[in-house]
Write a protein that holds these residues in place. Structure first.
Motif, short mmCIF file in Angstrom:
data_model
loop_
_atom_site.label_atom_id
_atom_site.label_comp_id
_atom_site.label_asym_id
_atom_site.label_seq_id
_atom_site.Cartn_x
_atom_site.Cartn_y
_atom_site.Cartn_z
N LEU A 100 32.94 16.97 -45.90
CA LEU A 100 31.92 17.11 -47.06
C LEU A 100 32.43 16.16 -48.12
N LYS A 101 33.70 16.49 -48.47
CA LYS A 101 34.14 15.94 -49.59
C LYS A 101 34.36 14.50 -49.30
N GLN A 102 34.92 13.99 -48.20
CA GLN A 102 34.92 12.66 -47.75
C GLN A 102 33.98 11.84 -48.07
N PHE A 103 32.76 12.43 -47.39
CA PHE A 103 31.36 11.59 -47.42
C PHE A 103 31.04 11.79 -48.92
N PHE A 104 31.13 12.74 -49.66
CA PHE A 104 30.81 12.63 -51.12
C PHE A 104 31.71 11.75 -52.12
N ASP A 105 32.87 11.66 -51.45
CA ASP A 105 33.59 10.54 -52.40
C ASP A 105 33.12 9.17 -51.97
N PHE A 106 32.76 8.90 -50.64
CA PHE A 106 32.22 7.69 -50.40
C PHE A 106 30.99 7.39 -51.03
N VAL A 107 30.12 8.32 -51.37
CA VAL A 107 28.91 7.84 -51.82
C VAL A 107 29.04 7.89 -53.51
N ARG A 108 30.20 8.29 -53.87
CA ARG A 108 30.45 8.17 -55.35
C ARG A 108 30.56 6.53 -55.85
N LYS A 109 31.16 5.84 -54.74
CA LYS A 109 31.53 4.51 -55.04
C LYS A 109 30.58 3.53 -54.38
N THR A 110 29.73 3.84 -53.26
CA THR A 110 29.23 2.94 -52.64
C THR A 110 27.65 3.26 -52.45
N PRO A 111 26.57 2.26 -52.89
CA PRO A 111 25.48 2.37 -53.23
C PRO A 111 24.55 2.43 -51.82
N VAL A 112 24.85 3.69 -51.11
CA VAL A 112 23.99 3.98 -50.24
C VAL A 112 23.81 5.59 -50.20
N ALA B 59 27.42 6.18 -57.25
CA ALA B 59 26.45 5.11 -57.03
C ALA B 59 25.54 5.18 -55.91
N GLY B 60 25.64 6.27 -55.03
CA GLY B 60 24.78 6.35 -53.86
C GLY B 60 23.85 7.82 -54.20
N LYS B 61 23.41 8.19 -53.26
CA LYS B 61 22.45 9.43 -53.03
C LYS B 61 22.90 10.29 -51.81
N ILE B 62 22.49 11.69 -51.94
CA ILE B 62 22.75 12.50 -50.84
C ILE B 62 21.25 12.73 -50.56
N GLY B 63 21.25 12.93 -49.07
CA GLY B 63 19.65 13.15 -48.62
C GLY B 63 20.07 14.28 -47.62
N LEU B 64 18.85 15.39 -47.34
CA LEU B 64 19.07 16.40 -46.61
C LEU B 64 17.65 16.55 -45.65
N ILE B 65 18.22 16.60 -44.52
CA ILE B 65 16.79 16.85 -43.46
C ILE B 65 17.20 18.11 -42.68
N ARG B 66 16.40 19.22 -42.90
CA ARG B 66 16.34 20.50 -42.65
C ARG B 66 15.25 21.06 -41.82
N PRO B 67 15.23 20.46 -40.43
CA PRO B 67 13.86 20.56 -39.68
C PRO B 67 13.67 22.32 -39.44
N TYR B 68 14.63 23.22 -39.74
CA TYR B 68 14.39 24.59 -39.46
C TYR B 68 14.07 25.31 -40.96
N SER B 69 13.84 24.52 -41.90
CA SER B 69 13.51 24.92 -43.16
C SER B 69 11.76 25.37 -43.39
N LYS B 70 11.44 26.24 -44.18
CA LYS B 70 10.19 26.76 -44.25
C LYS B 70 9.34 25.63 -44.60
N ASP B 71 8.16 25.40 -43.86
CA ASP B 71 7.05 24.46 -44.34
C ASP B 71 7.63 22.88 -44.02
N PHE B 72 8.63 22.76 -43.25
CA PHE B 72 9.18 21.46 -43.04
C PHE B 72 8.13 20.54 -42.32
N CYS B 73 7.14 21.02 -41.61
CA CYS B 73 6.07 20.15 -41.02
C CYS B 73 5.01 19.87 -41.93
N SER B 74 4.95 20.72 -43.16
CA SER B 74 3.66 20.67 -43.93
C SER B 74 3.48 19.27 -44.54
#
Length: 323
Positions: free
Chosen positions: A169-181, A238-253
């Motif tokens: 996870l740290k490597q991914f966060f470091d990547f998105v710190r500098k890369t606009p994705v 520079a970039g963003k973080i997204g989360l897709i949590r299909p088991y979370s409450k009300d995901f399908c709403s």
């Protein structure tokens, strides 16, 4: 406008153009692609009629997916056909990026608006262990090519797995710190063929979400044609973080998307019990039959995917419909 019995409106079509994939990802196709049907995938003409029919029902966004869509030689023509459809405002694609560096320019020229690339590890050795392919450096170079070519709406899809990448996870966060994705962490989903793997590797995204909020990340506004990801931004990144949590409450709403397989079957959910054939309605340029069929089938859409109960429907592996 397409609307189901629960008041959900459908602006977004996920369109598979092949179920073939050339990667062997351990959570999807660990033994490689195994064909159990004729590869009679929809033609360019059928896809064009399909896009027109959905657009006239209010669809504004089409995501081209697979399998691996870049295995089709007519991919640029498919992108262009979707982009030139009246009413379609956004054409996206999901790919493993195996030929991204060589083909990105063709896709952009054809009208591609945004691109998601699957990268489940930023360690080349671990990437190969997950996918069966030693391609990470080439794919990352392809992302640089996209950015320099002006395709700035880029996302990286990362499936969370306890033993394979949860420690990165740290490597991914470091990547998105500098890369606009945007890096989107996706909870591993159970399918018909990965039950044991799912039980061993599933990781909840709740811990990541808690950490984002604690560290000053802010939830961004979600457009009506957006997928299920919750996206966060931070002034220092520079970039963003997204989360897709299909088991979370009300995901399908907030579901706003339908799926069509490469064989011309409408899937009301990624985990629906079956695909509903609409291919007979793609043989001529009269969209009324297609539209009537879609509307009638939509009445059968369930309020939720029932994943929490272990239901995986007809989805043997994610390559069937591109997730």
């Amino acid at each position: 406008m397409l609307e189901d019995a629960f008041g959900r409106k459908f602006y977004y079509l996920r369109l598979s153009i092949t179920d073939v994939c050339n990667f062997r990802c351990n959570y999807c196709l660990p033994d490689g692609y195994q064909c159990d049907h004729d590869r009679d995938f929809m033609s360019l003409a059928e896809i064009t009629r399909l896009a027109r029919g959905f657009a006239q029902l209010g669809t504004e966004k089409i995501r081209i997916t697979g399998g691996e869509p870049a295995l089709r030689k007519d991919l640029p023509e498919i992108i262009q056909a979707c982009k030139n459809t009246t009413g379609i405002k956004h054409v996206a694609m999901t790919s493993n990026g195996f030929n991204l560096q060589q083909k990105a320019g063709d896709w952009i020229d054809a009208g591609l608006d945004s691109l998601n690339i699957s990268i489940d590890s930023l360690d080349p050795r671990q990437f190969k262990a997950i996918t069966g392919k030693d391609k990470l450096d080439e794919i990352l170079a392809g992302i640089d090519t996209c950015i320099s070519s002006g395709l700035t709406n880029l996302k990286i899809n990362t499936v969370l797995m306890r033993e394979f990448n949860n420690h990165e996870l740290k490597q991914f966060f470091d990547f998105v710190r500098k890369t606009p994705v945007t890096i989107r962490f996706i909870e591993l989903m159970q399918t018909g063929s990965n039950v044991d793997f799912y039980n061993a590797q599933h990781v909840s995204g709740q811990t990541i979400e808690n950490a984002l909020l604690e560290k000053g990340w802010h939830l961004t506004k979600r457009p009506k044609t957006a997928g299920p990801a919750l996206e966060y931004q931070h002034a220092d990144y520079a970039g963003k973080i997204g989360l897709i949590r299909p088991y979370s409450k009300d995901f399908c709403s907030t579901c706003n998307r339908l799926r069509v397989s490469a064989l011309g079957k409408l899937h009301l959910c990624l985990f629906a019990d079956q695909g509903l054939s609409i291919r007979d309605h793609l043989n001529d340029d009269n969209p009324q039959g297609l539209q009537s069929a879609i509307k009638a089938m939509l009445t059968e859409k369930n309020p939720t995917h029932y994943l929490q109960q272990g239901n995986t429907g007809a989805t043997k592996q994610l390559s069937m419909l591109g997730g």
